[in-house]
Design a protein around this motif. Structure first.
Motif, PDB file in Angstrom:
ATOM      1  N   ARG A 201       0.859  -1.189   0.000  1.00  0.00           N
ATOM      2  CA  ARG A 201       0.000   0.000   0.000  1.00  0.00           C
ATOM      3  C   ARG A 201       0.893   1.235   0.000  1.00  0.00           C
ATOM      4  NH1 ARG A 201      -5.252  -0.573   1.095  1.00  0.00           N
ATOM      5  NH2 ARG A 201      -6.527   1.309   1.206  1.00  0.00           N
ATOM      6  N   ILE A 202       0.698   2.098  -1.020  1.00  0.00           N
ATOM      7  CA  ILE A 202       1.562   3.260  -1.222  1.00  0.00           C
ATOM      8  C   ILE A 202       0.718   4.529  -1.186  1.00  0.00           C
ATOM      9  CG2 ILE A 202       3.236   4.367  -2.753  1.00  0.00           C
ATOM     10  CD1 ILE A 202       3.751   1.669  -4.041  1.00  0.00           C
ATOM     11  N   VAL A 203       1.255   5.571  -0.595  1.00  0.00           N
ATOM     12  CA  VAL A 203       0.614   6.889  -0.597  1.00  0.00           C
ATOM     13  C   VAL A 203       1.489   7.871  -1.375  1.00  0.00           C
ATOM     14  CG1 VAL A 203       0.031   8.885   0.838  1.00  0.00           C
ATOM     15  CG2 VAL A 203      -0.704   6.603   1.522  1.00  0.00           C
ATOM     16  N   ASP A 204       0.866   8.584  -2.305  1.00  0.00           N
ATOM     17  CA  ASP A 204       1.504   9.694  -3.012  1.00  0.00           C
ATOM     18  C   ASP A 204       0.953  10.968  -2.383  1.00  0.00           C
ATOM     19  OD1 ASP A 204       2.446  11.618  -4.744  1.00  0.00           O
ATOM     20  OD2 ASP A 204       1.732  10.652  -6.575  1.00  0.00           O
ATOM     21  N   LEU A 205       1.753  11.590  -1.523  1.00  0.00           N
ATOM     22  CA  LEU A 205       1.310  12.712  -0.702  1.00  0.00           C
ATOM     23  C   LEU A 205       1.582  14.031  -1.430  1.00  0.00           C
ATOM     24  CD1 LEU A 205       0.094  13.100   2.139  1.00  0.00           C
ATOM     25  CD2 LEU A 205       2.431  13.303   3.002  1.00  0.00           C
ATOM     26  N   GLY A 206       0.511  14.739  -1.794  1.00  0.00           N
ATOM     27  CA  GLY A 206       0.651  15.939  -2.613  1.00  0.00           C
ATOM     28  C   GLY A 206       0.920  15.548  -4.048  1.00  0.00           C
ATOM     29  N   CYS A 207      -0.013  14.801  -4.625  1.00  0.00           N
ATOM     30  CA  CYS A 207       0.231  14.056  -5.872  1.00  0.00           C
ATOM     31  C   CYS A 207       0.347  14.906  -7.120  1.00  0.00           C
ATOM     32  CB  CYS A 207      -0.858  13.005  -6.063  1.00  0.00           C
ATOM     33  SG  CYS A 207      -2.534  13.691  -6.199  1.00  0.00           S
ATOM     34  N   GLY A 208      -0.161  16.149  -7.118  1.00  0.00           N
ATOM     35  CA  GLY A 208      -0.169  16.915  -8.359  1.00  0.00           C
ATOM     36  C   GLY A 208      -0.942  16.168  -9.432  1.00  0.00           C
ATOM     37  N   TYR A 209      -0.460  16.211 -10.667  1.00  0.00           N
ATOM     38  CA  TYR A 209      -1.174  15.515 -11.747  1.00  0.00           C
ATOM     39  C   TYR A 209      -0.901  14.015 -11.753  1.00  0.00           C
ATOM     40  CZ  TYR A 209       3.302  16.140 -14.274  1.00  0.00           C
ATOM     41  OH  TYR A 209       4.624  16.132 -14.642  1.00  0.00           O
ATOM     42  N   GLY A 210      -0.085  13.528 -10.816  1.00  0.00           N
ATOM     43  CA  GLY A 210       0.094  12.091 -10.649  1.00  0.00           C
ATOM     44  C   GLY A 210       1.374  11.519 -11.206  1.00  0.00           C
ATOM     45  N   TYR A 211       2.374  12.355 -11.429  1.00  0.00           N
ATOM     46  CA  TYR A 211       3.621  11.862 -12.012  1.00  0.00           C
ATOM     47  C   TYR A 211       4.246  10.764 -11.164  1.00  0.00           C
ATOM     48  CZ  TYR A 211       8.534  11.647 -13.349  1.00  0.00           C
ATOM     49  OH  TYR A 211       9.781  11.194 -13.702  1.00  0.00           O
ATOM     50  N   LEU A 212       4.385  11.008  -9.851  1.00  0.00           N
ATOM     51  CA  LEU A 212       5.032  10.010  -9.005  1.00  0.00           C
ATOM     52  C   LEU A 212       4.235   8.706  -8.957  1.00  0.00           C
ATOM     53  CD1 LEU A 212       6.284  12.204  -6.012  1.00  0.00           C
ATOM     54  CD2 LEU A 212       7.627  11.286  -7.918  1.00  0.00           C
ATOM     55  N   SER A 213       2.918   8.816  -8.919  1.00  0.00           N
ATOM     56  CA  SER A 213       2.084   7.602  -8.906  1.00  0.00           C
ATOM     57  C   SER A 213       2.289   6.766 -10.169  1.00  0.00           C
ATOM     58  CB  SER A 213       0.611   7.981  -8.771  1.00  0.00           C
ATOM     59  OG  SER A 213       0.312   8.447  -7.477  1.00  0.00           O
TER      60      SER A 213
END
Length: 342
Positions: A201-213
């Motif tokens: 289970r991963i959290v992208d904190l402050g994801c913006g448009y989702g690049y890191l995800s």
């Protein structure tokens, strides 16, 4: 001074007043302002704060489609994003009653003088710009006459797929909306070594448009089955990130929250974050602290957080009381990548 001026117009407003509140408006809500009108905000925390004070509010990406002309006044402290300001000026005549007015407020460095001229041209009226201390007030009145041409708002409402982002969707209204952030790219280069096999289970904190995800999903091998929760405070970010999750068929969910405030405690095995350090026109020193605090709350015992920050932010010092281990993985191009262990 701008807060004082804004407060005056909001307190004097009626239920037909629309307050367009972006990140620069939050301090006023914290004062216990009494406002009888409606708040539109693209910031989840501001919309929530307004609701908590009994003020009617809507969390949206400045969706002001022309329809019923229902407002007698729109009060708007101009945003940092030029495309957003142009979009709101374009839409304002369609939702103001005849004789209604658009009030723009801003300091000298906000572009208010230029926006005042553009608003007057759009409304087909004379420019009215008043100086109040170090700040300015622009008034434009809606009249039953021909409007001037729309301003270039970079097609603000439209999500678009960009080659510069490797085909990801984005839109104006986001910081760095049409480029890959250098810090985020540096952080993503460390994902391969931190994605274990099995369900995670991963959290992208402050994801913006989702690049890191999307980079996490790409880096996951056949044996890694990530469920990614992406969260942001910005309505435009959530729209774009949701679109990218759908387009890339990423297992997970996208949700609104203030630095992850809506996520469950001790729910994540891995958390990734490129925290913002600007709030509106100001640099806000405690943003990184808030993101670190939420990361420590959200991670399971033994979980890992990967942060990238500008090199001048003392993340090691800020995080020592919250995490058992803090390791700097890289320092490059003005950024530092850290691994924090809960």
């Amino acid at each position: 001074m701008q807060t004082t001026l804004l407060s005056q117009f909001l307190r004097d407003g009626n239920p037909d007043t629309l307050w367009i509140a972006d990140e620069n408006s939050k301090p006023l809500l914290d004062t216990g302002l009494q406002f009888s009108g409606v708040v539109f905000s693209n910031r989840w925390d501001i919309a929530q704060a307004a609701e908590a004070r009994g003020i009617r509010s809507e969390f949206c990406d400045f969706e002001l489609a022309a329809g019923k002309r229902q407002y007698s006044r729109i009060v708007y402290p101009v945003s940092k994003e030029k495309a957003a300001v142009h979009h709101i000026i374009n839409c304002a005549p369609g939702i103001l009653r005849e004789g209604g007015e658009l009030l723009l407020l801003g300091g000298k460095t906000s572009g208010i003088k230029t926006y005042a001229q553009k608003a007057a041209q759009r409304f087909g009226c004379a420019k009215q710009l008043q100086k109040h201390g170090s700040d300015y007030l622009s008034r434009s009145q809606a009249r039953d006459t021909s409007l001037g041409p729309e301003l270039d708002d970079s097609e603000y409402p439209q999500l678009r797929q960009l080659d510069a982002l490797g085909g990801l969707y984005s839109k104006p209204g986001l910081f760095g909306w049409n480029k890959i952030d250098t810090g985020s790219a540096l952080l993503a280069s460390h994902f391969d070594e931190h994605l274990p096999a099995g369900e995670i289970r991963i959290v992208d904190l402050g994801c913006g448009y989702g690049y890191l995800s999307t980079q996490l999903a790409r880096a996951a091998g056949q044996d890694c089955r990530p469920f990614i929760e992406a969260t942001d405070n910005n309505a435009a970010a959530l729209l774009a990130c949701e679109k990218n999750f759908q387009a890339r068929e990423i297992a997970g969910r996208v949700m609104a929250g203030d630095a992850g405030s809506e996520l469950e405690s001790k729910s994540a095995d891995l958390l990734v974050c490129n925290p913002p350090f600007h709030q509106g026109f100001q640099v806000e020193g405690d943003l990184t602290d808030r993101f670190l605090g939420q990361a420590a709350r959200i991670l399971k015992k033994g979980g890992t957080a990967l942060f990238v920050v500008n090199e001048f932010i003392p993340l090691e010092k800020k995080s020592q009381a919250l995490f058992q281990q803090v390791v700097r993985l890289n320092k490059e191009k003005g950024f530092c990548v850290y691994r924090l262990t809960r």
